[in-house]
Design an enzyme around this catalytic site. Structure first.
Site, mmCIF file in Angstrom:
data_model
loop_
_atom_site.group_PDB
_atom_site.id
_atom_site.type_symbol
_atom_site.label_atom_id
_atom_site.label_comp_id
_atom_site.label_asym_id
_atom_site.label_seq_id
_atom_site.Cartn_x
_atom_site.Cartn_y
_atom_site.Cartn_z
ATOM 1 N N SER A 227 0.843 -1.193 0.000
ATOM 2 C CA SER A 227 0.000 0.000 0.000
ATOM 3 C C SER A 227 0.880 1.245 0.000
ATOM 4 C CB SER A 227 -0.920 0.007 1.217
ATOM 5 O OG SER A 227 -0.295 0.689 2.284
ATOM 6 N N LYS A 228 0.254 2.377 -0.248
ATOM 7 C CA LYS A 228 1.077 3.583 -0.445
ATOM 8 C C LYS A 228 1.810 3.997 0.825
ATOM 9 C CE LYS A 228 -2.101 7.452 0.216
ATOM 10 N NZ LYS A 228 -3.524 7.120 0.147
#
Ligand code: GLU
Length: 453
Positions: A227-228
């Site tokens: 995920s970011k």
């Protein structure tokens, strides 16, 4: 030029995520491998998120990684415009085709796509309501990565929302048709959309493109998708951290693809030559920061010292390690020593700070380890006069230290850890003798004297 036309179709979010970069890269590689065309299409239908700044991050990231596009923003092309926000006329035209073919209807203010098949009304547990189900013939997708995938749509779906905005499924398919896309290479998270897309292609009377759904990138530990927020997830950060674009690109090419042999470090021409669908893995890949760093180190080592110094100088400067006045020759000799040892440029400031400042911290763990072998102050007190009497040149230093060690009936290496520790505060670093030479006699003696007290 071949007939292959692929596209990267990002929705700019303000970040260039490694998963997106990988999708872009696989498309770019396939286009370059086949001599086809690489289209960049901006799926900017979400007006809130798709700002100019978000687009800039994306285009900068693409350019940094060396992925040039043949058609798209800034370069134009015969299938433009390349922003979905500017293509309403195309969607209206295609919508009319569906309408004329009797494949749309209006319900609750939205426009629905009508599947073909027998209809029944059933109670749906999930929606807690009566719904109309359709027995549509299953869609068969011969995915170039996943193999044969079969899936039947069971319900009509919305293609234009109440607010008049066309839905992703519609615009994605319309643009792939209008832009003559032959191969759709995208993340596996879209596999579940593909049966809808194929239904739409069929309704338009168009042969669907070849689909290649590439597996997920998992985060370093656990089973989650990268995920970011995970370290290493954003391309723009690699640039800031002083990673080399070539190394990052090489690493990302290996996330879900391999040339079916042990080769890992490959230049881009080699990757372009070898890249093809059979080399794409079915299983998920896992992000591995160590492997990326190791690859980056290899690329850093290959740079000539001028290029290395060009990249390193601003990083050292920003970190406050060097000032404008610092001697250029001295910087170069330090960097020559560190180039082959520091794993990434962002590690470099801490790696070499002690070359430029006497105010370095002594690492406690290393200190304890060294103390177990005897008092380092005593050991180094012996060494001070030896170093005082010798020219700071590698062979002379080595010979003088060896002669002294021999006179004490110990191996010369007995002195090295304490010497390194006193001069740098660390347990590791560049080779010791060259490090003494670069630091120079004055600095070395002053530091040792201060350490011995
Ligand atoms: N805009 C979509 C995405 O960013 C594109 C999906 C596709 O490649 O078809 O996920």
């Amino acid at each position: 030029m071949s007939q292959v036309r692929v596209r990267f179709a990002p929705s700019p979010t303000g970040f260039f995520h490694i998963g997106s970069a990988r999708t872009a890269l696989f498309n770019w590689l396939y286009a370059r491998h086949t001599g086809g065309t690489f289209v960049l299409r901006i799926e900017d239908t979400d007006k809130e998120r798709n700002t100019d700044e978000a687009l800039r991050v994306l285009l900068d990231g693409m350019r940094w990684m060396g992925m040039d596009w043949d058609e798209g923003p800034e370069v134009g092309g015969a299938s433009g415009p390349y922003f979905q926000s500017e293509r309403q006329a195309v969607y209206d035209e295609y919508l009319l085709k569906l309408k004329d073919a009797g494949r749309t209807y209006e319900k609750d203010g939205a426009i629905w796509f009508k599947l073909e098949g027998e209809r029944t009304t059933e109670y749906d547990d999930f929606r807690k309501a009566e719904v109309e189900k359709v027995k549509a013939a299953p869609v068969v997708i011969d995915d170039a990565v996943r193999g044969r995938v079969e899936r039947a749509e069971e319900m009509d779906f919305v293609i234009v929302r109440k607010d008049g905005n066309p839905v992703f499924h519609l615009v994605n398919v319309v643009d792939d048709i209008a832009m003559g896309i032959t191969h759709v290479i995208r993340g596996e998270d879209h596999l579940s959309n593909t049966s809808k897309h194929v239904e739409l292609f069929k309704a338009f009377g168009v042969e669907p493109p070849v689909f290649a759904h590439i597996p997920l990138i998992l985060k370093e530990v656990g089973s989650g998708k990268m995920s970011k927020r995970d370290k290493g997830a954003l391309i723009e950060e690699y640039e800031q951290r002083g990673f080399l674009a070539n190394a990052v690109r090489n690493y990302i090419s290996l996330l879900g693809w391999n040339p079916k042999d042990e080769r890992e470090k490959m230049d881009i021409a080699e990757i372009v030559e070898l890249f093809d669908f059979p080399g794409i893995n079915k299983g998920n890949s896992r992000f591995d920061e160590k492997k990326l760093s190791a690859l980056n180190t290899e690329y850093l080592r290959e740079l000539n010292i001028e290029s290395y110094a060009f990249l390193a100088r601003p990083i050292l400067h920003t970190a406050g390690v060097i000032s404008e006045e610092e001697n250029e020759d001295y910087i170069q000799s330090v960097l020559t020593l560190c180039q082959s040892k520091a794993r990434s440029l962002d590690e470099l400031p801490d790696f070499c700070r002690y070359f430029f400042s006497d105010a370095y911290a002594l690492d406690e763990k290393t200190g304890n380890k060294i103390a177990k072998k005897g008092d380092p102050k005593e050991l180094l007190a012996e060494i001070v006069p030896v170093l005082d009497a010798v020219d700071f040149e590698a062979d002379a230093l080595q010979a003088a230290l060896e002669a002294h060690a021999e006179s004490k009936d110990v191996k010369v290496f007995a002195y090295f850890p304490a010497l390194r520790y006193a001069l740098s505060g660390k347990g590791g670093g560049p080779d010791l003798i060259p490090m003494l030479v670069v630091l120079g006699k004055q600095r070395v003696l002053a530091r040792l004297q201060a350490f011995v007290g």
